[in-house]
Enzyme design. Structure first.
Site, PDB file in Angstrom:
ATOM      1  N   GLY A   1       0.806  -1.221   0.000  1.00 16.75           N
ATOM      2  CA  GLY A   1       0.000   0.000   0.000  1.00 16.75           C
ATOM      3  C   GLY A   1       0.834   1.264   0.000  1.00 16.75           C
ATOM      4  O   GLY A   1       2.067   1.218  -0.094  1.00 16.75           O
ATOM      5  N   GLN A   2       0.155   2.412   0.123  1.00 18.32           N
ATOM      6  CA  GLN A   2       0.834   3.704  -0.008  1.00 18.32           C
ATOM      7  C   GLN A   2       1.955   3.869   1.021  1.00 18.32           C
ATOM      8  O   GLN A   2       3.062   4.281   0.676  1.00 18.32           O
ATOM      9  CB  GLN A   2      -0.181   4.846   0.149  1.00 18.32           C
TER      10      GLN A   2
ATOM     11  N   ILE B   1      -2.222  -8.793   1.022  1.00 19.66           N
ATOM     12  CA  ILE B   1      -3.240  -9.689   0.472  1.00 19.66           C
ATOM     13  C   ILE B   1      -3.057  -9.840  -1.040  1.00 19.66           C
ATOM     14  O   ILE B   1      -3.560 -10.764  -1.650  1.00 19.66           O
ATOM     15  CB  ILE B   1      -4.661  -9.167   0.834  1.00 19.66           C
TER      16      ILE B   1
ATOM     17  N   TYR C   1     -14.409   4.234   9.144  1.00 23.94           N
ATOM     18  CA  TYR C   1     -12.942   4.248   9.250  1.00 23.94           C
ATOM     19  C   TYR C   1     -12.509   4.954  10.540  1.00 23.94           C
ATOM     20  O   TYR C   1     -11.696   4.436  11.309  1.00 23.94           O
ATOM     21  CB  TYR C   1     -12.396   4.977   8.020  1.00 23.94           C
TER      22      TYR C   1
HETATM   23  N1  SER Z   1      -5.892   9.697   4.344  1.00 21.91           N
HETATM   24  C1  SER Z   1      -6.946   9.076   5.096  1.00 21.91           C
HETATM   25  C2  SER Z   1      -8.223   9.141   4.384  1.00 21.91           C
HETATM   26  O1  SER Z   1      -8.427  10.084   3.662  1.00 21.91           O
HETATM   27  C3  SER Z   1      -7.082   9.722   6.440  1.00 21.91           C
HETATM   28  O2  SER Z   1      -6.332   9.050   7.363  1.00 21.91           O
HETATM   29  O3  SER Z   1      -9.055   8.300   4.558  1.00 21.91           O
END
Ligand code: SER
Length: 320
Positions: free
Chosen positions: A13-14, A37, A143
């Protein structure tokens, strides 16, 4: 003392791509296992690579025991915008993943765990300017709820089991090596690619949307410095506020326009605007500065220059 052996989960990932490389430089190529994954071919030049679903706890435990892992960096998560499209899946991945890692780390008596939290833990009830290092807020996204809950779980494992788990509340992260996926702050990366390719960008946030951001080299250094800090200095065992810069889309656009003369920025806000509206404008990272001497290096000007230079170089290399 055991030799450090690291497992990076979410290595493609990033953050994962750059953190894996930094950890390999620090601990040695063969002391760091990259796990994701995704299939290995997406993982660039990762040396040791394992395909791993972090919700598969028995495989995680087996891997950690076999490889005698001493540190885990858990980066696998669904971000704010993708999470709103599938809240149940976001909750499952983000929470089960963290709980599996905490439990396995405790069982294997690991030295340390790193897990990123986010500015998404803050909601409209938090002060928008210089948001302080406080715990109680009402997040607006699944999130954010998973990050806020995760912070309490980290604190719990530290207090109850003495597990040395450390965490940072990342702002939006800007990078050129690997794209972000599914975040509300992703526009601040997309804009560079479109500026260079087309000379224009259609932004999904409206003008005036101020958000805290950070350039990836600062973020990687923050992780390494936090993980190196003496345990007794760390007074925050939920997650540290972390700050570098804040800007709006038009301010970023104007800075890019200094390098790409006819750059044109238009706006078409979508559902991500509602998320951004609940997040802080700027962050107070006093505790990180006091406890482990945190100091950001990249401001807006330096970040924009570096992003454009690197993306231009990468584009000409790929065309050569
Ligand atoms: N960069 C993330 C998002 O935009 C924030 O933690 O979901």
């Amino acid at each position: 003392m055991n030799k450090t052996k690291v497992l990076v989960i979410g290595a493609c990932g990033q953050i994962g791509v750059e953190l894996t490389e930094a950890l390999r430089q620090k601990y040695g190529r063969y002391q760091v296992i990259a796990a994701d994954i995704r299939e290995k071919n997406k993982a660039g030049d990762h040396y040791l690579y394992v395909k791993l679903d972090v919700t598969d706890k028995s495989k995680l435990l087996m891997l950690c025991r076999e490889e005698r892992i001493t540190q885990i960096y858990l980066l696998a998560a669904m971000l704010s915008a993708s999470g709103e499209r599938d809240p149940a899946l976001a909750w499952q991945l983000n929470m089960d993943g963290l709980l599996n890692v905490l439990d396995v780390a405790e069982k294997c008596e690991m030295d340390k765990v790193f897990w990123p939290s986010s500015i998404a833990v803050f909601g409209l009830d938090a002060p928008a300017q210089h948001t302080p290092q406080a715990n109680a807020s009402i997040p607006s996204t699944v999130y954010g709820i998973s990050k806020a809950s995760g912070e309490y779980w980290c604190h719990y494992y530290f207090e109850k089991y003495g597990l040395d788990v450390r965490s940072l509340r990342f702002p939006g992260l800007i990078s050129y090596k690997s794209p972000p996926g599914g975040g509300t702050t992703d526009y601040a990366v997309d804009i560079f690619h479109k500026a260079l390719a087309d000379g224009r960008y259609l932004c999904f946030l409206k003008p005036g949307t101020m958000l805290p951001m950070m350039y990836m080299p600062d973020a990687i250094r923050a992780v390494l410095e936090l993980m190196d800090a003496p345990a007794e200095k760390l007074r925050v065992r939920t997650s540290y506020n972390l700050s570098a810069m804040s800007f709006t889309p038009e301010v970023l656009g104007a800075e890019i326009g200094k390098h790409i003369g006819d750059f044109k920025l238009d706006y078409l806000p979508d559902f991500r605007q509602q998320i951004a509206d609940t997040w802080p404008d700027s962050i107070d990272d006093y505790d990180a500065r006091v406890d482990w001497a945190w100091q950001s290096r990249f401001g807006l000007k330096e970040m924009v220059r570096d992003m454009l230079e690197n993306l231009t170089r990468m584009t000409s290399l790929s065309k050569a």
